[in-house]
Design a protein around this motif. Structure first.
Motif, mmCIF file in Angstrom:
data_model
loop_
_atom_site.group_PDB
_atom_site.id
_atom_site.type_symbol
_atom_site.label_atom_id
_atom_site.label_comp_id
_atom_site.label_asym_id
_atom_site.label_seq_id
_atom_site.Cartn_x
_atom_site.Cartn_y
_atom_site.Cartn_z
ATOM 1 N N ALA A 119 -6.829 2.097 4.745
ATOM 2 C CA ALA A 119 -5.492 1.533 5.011
ATOM 3 C C ALA A 119 -5.490 0.030 4.742
ATOM 4 O O ALA A 119 -6.539 -0.608 4.666
ATOM 5 N N ALA B 121 -9.622 -5.429 -0.605
ATOM 6 C CA ALA B 121 -8.662 -5.625 -1.693
ATOM 7 C C ALA B 121 -8.683 -7.112 -2.010
ATOM 8 O O ALA B 121 -8.257 -7.927 -1.197
ATOM 9 N N ILE C 2 -9.363 -3.729 12.953
ATOM 10 C CA ILE C 2 -9.760 -2.379 13.413
ATOM 11 C C ILE C 2 -11.179 -2.037 12.960
ATOM 12 O O ILE C 2 -12.033 -1.642 13.751
ATOM 13 N N VAL C 3 -11.413 -2.197 11.654
ATOM 14 C CA VAL C 3 -12.717 -1.755 11.133
ATOM 15 C C VAL C 3 -13.848 -2.626 11.695
ATOM 16 O O VAL C 3 -14.955 -2.133 11.942
ATOM 17 N N GLY D 138 -15.560 0.523 4.821
ATOM 18 C CA GLY D 138 -14.370 -0.315 4.676
ATOM 19 C C GLY D 138 -13.982 -0.465 3.222
ATOM 20 O O GLY D 138 -14.729 -0.089 2.314
ATOM 21 N N ASN E 265 -11.920 -3.319 -4.288
ATOM 22 C CA ASN E 265 -11.009 -3.136 -5.442
ATOM 23 C C ASN E 265 -10.553 -4.493 -5.940
ATOM 24 O O ASN E 265 -10.115 -5.328 -5.155
ATOM 25 N N MET F 157 -4.678 6.097 -2.125
ATOM 26 C CA MET F 157 -6.144 6.106 -2.066
ATOM 27 C C MET F 157 -6.630 6.862 -0.826
ATOM 28 O O MET F 157 -7.488 7.753 -0.910
ATOM 29 N N THR G 132 -0.173 -2.270 13.314
ATOM 30 C CA THR G 132 -1.643 -2.331 13.304
ATOM 31 C C THR G 132 -2.199 -1.953 14.679
ATOM 32 O O THR G 132 -3.209 -1.248 14.776
ATOM 33 N N SER H 90 0.839 -1.206 0.000
ATOM 34 C CA SER H 90 0.000 0.000 0.000
ATOM 35 C C SER H 90 0.875 1.258 0.000
ATOM 36 O O SER H 90 1.807 1.387 0.792
ATOM 37 N N LEU I 194 -1.741 -4.838 8.521
ATOM 38 C CA LEU I 194 -1.370 -6.258 8.521
ATOM 39 C C LEU I 194 -2.264 -7.018 9.488
ATOM 40 O O LEU I 194 -2.450 -6.603 10.634
#
Ligand code: PMT
Length: 402
Positions: A273, A326, A308-309, A323, A350, A214, A252, A210, A276
């Motif tokens: 983000a 990927a 986290i999310v 969120g 994505n 974005m 993280t 990353s 990891l």
């Protein structure tokens, strides 16, 4: 963005006047109508002809020269201005305006305008830090005049410190910002961006690809629209957008803590983000040494990091939590599972198996999936356009909630 906007650029006598040439050129590329007023001394640094050629408009220096229009020129310029930029702004022009002095074409026009006036100071560090100059700046700020903070660096006078005019691109972006629809005023938005890194020993770490592009574009779009933005970022090579609060993290768990610190005061969390999911269980405090022999192996046990999310998606109250996913395969299926498991308001999926999408690229190929399962696929777009789509969608959700 600046199409048909009348931008008056005031150029005063500093070596940074040469950078004003670039500013005028960049404003023209944004389709603004640019009119330049120079102080007499500024013409010793750059010729009016240079500005005239770029702005495609006559340059004003002398108040008492044969008028080009029937109107009193300083009044007509003052009235037509959609925004006024003074770049470079010397201690002298700042002092004059702070004290109500109008003794030439530039000062009288500034005094007569009702448009926004933005100063981009450029001067010797000691001058800039002089309490008189600082007092004038503070006073003008109180009156609603705006200032683009100068940078710190080696100045033409061979001193090092604050006083170098902000970069032309940043100044132009600041001016563009003025004309944005500020539809997110009053909203506090947390954006996370970039990778996290997890150390193995003092010299090695694990990370991913990353770049942060974005997330930084999303932070920039939200800031332009008037939101208070907190950008929580892993290590990247990018300059953060102006006007956002930046919190830098590495692991993280640090990212989790930073989000936790801000979450209760925010209305929106956007997790762009790529943190990891795992970290080495043991972090050696000395460099791990290889052993002789071809059969030498290094086995590392990884343990889970917090999601986290998912944590904040599940514990949110009124907040909107967005969120990303990927994915290399089964894009929609995997993204939908994340949307549900992490209790998100929507997810931006994505397809990172495609060229021009996902990590490091300036473009992205996304499908947005709503909490009711509705999906919308977009073509390959610049990440700034994807950011706009995401922020528009958040604005719609805010409207629905209120
Ligand atoms: O930074 P760029 O180079 O511009 O690339 C953009 C991007 C590909 C990094 C970005 O668009 C993106 O997809 N970010 C999410 C990457 C990711 O970690 O995806 P994921 O499917 O593993 O995670 C799903 C969601 O959970 C993401 O919102 C992620 O931020 C979040 N997550 C993941 C792991 C974790 N421990 N905590 C999390 O909050």
């Amino acid at each position: 963005m600046l199409k048909d906007k009348n931008i008056i650029v005031g150029v005063t006598a500093g070596i940074a006047a040469y950078k004003a040439v670039d500013i005028v050129s960049k404003l023209k590329k944004q389709n603004a109508n640019v009119e330049v007023i120079m102080t007499k001394n500024a013409t010793k640094f750059v010729s009016p002809l240079t500005f005239q050629t770029l702005a495609l408009n006559p340059v004003y220096v002398d108040m008492f020269k044969e008028p080009r229009n029937f109107d009193v020129e300083h009044i007509s310029l003052a009235e037509k201005a959609d925004a006024f930029l003074i770049a470079p702004a010397t201690a002298n022009i700042i002092g004059k305006i702070a004290n109500g002095i109008g003794d030439d074409m530039l000062t009288t026009t500034i005094m007569a305008t009702k448009s926004k006036v933005v100063f981009a100071p450029a001067m010797n560090t000691n001058m800039y830090l002089n309490p008189i100059v600082q007092k004038n700046i503070d006073y003008l700020k109180e009156l609603g005049y705006e200032f683009i903070k100068p940078g710190v660096g080696m100045l033409a006078c061979q001193t090092y410190g604050p006083g170098r005019m902000a970069e032309p691109m940043d100044i132009v972006e600041y001016m563009i910002n003025n004309f944005y629809n500020k539809d997110l005023i009053g909203q506090k938005i947390i954006v996370t961006a970039g990778p996290t890194i997890e150390p193995l020993d003092p010299v090695r770490y694990v990370t991913n690809h990353s770049s942060g592009k974005m997330g930084y574009k999303i932070a920039k779009e939200a800031e332009k629209r008037g939101a208070e933005v907190v950008l929580i970022t892993g290590p990247t090579n990018l300059d953060p957008p102006m006007g956002v609060k930046v919190i830098r993290v590495e692991t993280t768990r640090e990212m989790f803590n930073a989000v936790e610190e801000e979450f209760n005061q925010c209305q929106v969390l956007i997790k762009a983000a790529a943190p990891l999911d795992y970290r080495p269980e043991i972090v050696s405090d000395v460099k791990i040494k290889k052993k002789d022999g071809d059969k030498d192996e290094l086995n590392i046990k990884y343990i889970r990091n917090p999601d986290i999310v998912a944590h904040f998606g599940k514990s949110k109250k009124e907040q909107i939590v967005v969120g990303f996913a990927a994915e290399t395969n089964n894009l929609i299926e995997h993204a939908k599972a994340k949307l549900i498991n992490k209790n998100l308001d929507f997810i931006v999926a994505n397809d990172i198996s495609k060229d021009g999408a996902g990590f490091k690229t300036d473009t992205n190929l996304v499908t947005i999936i709503d909490s009711n399962g509705k999906t919308k696929a977009y073509p390959i777009l610049d990440k700034s356009e994807v950011a706009k789509i995401i922020i528009d969608k958040i604005k719609d959700l805010i409207n629905i909630k209120s």
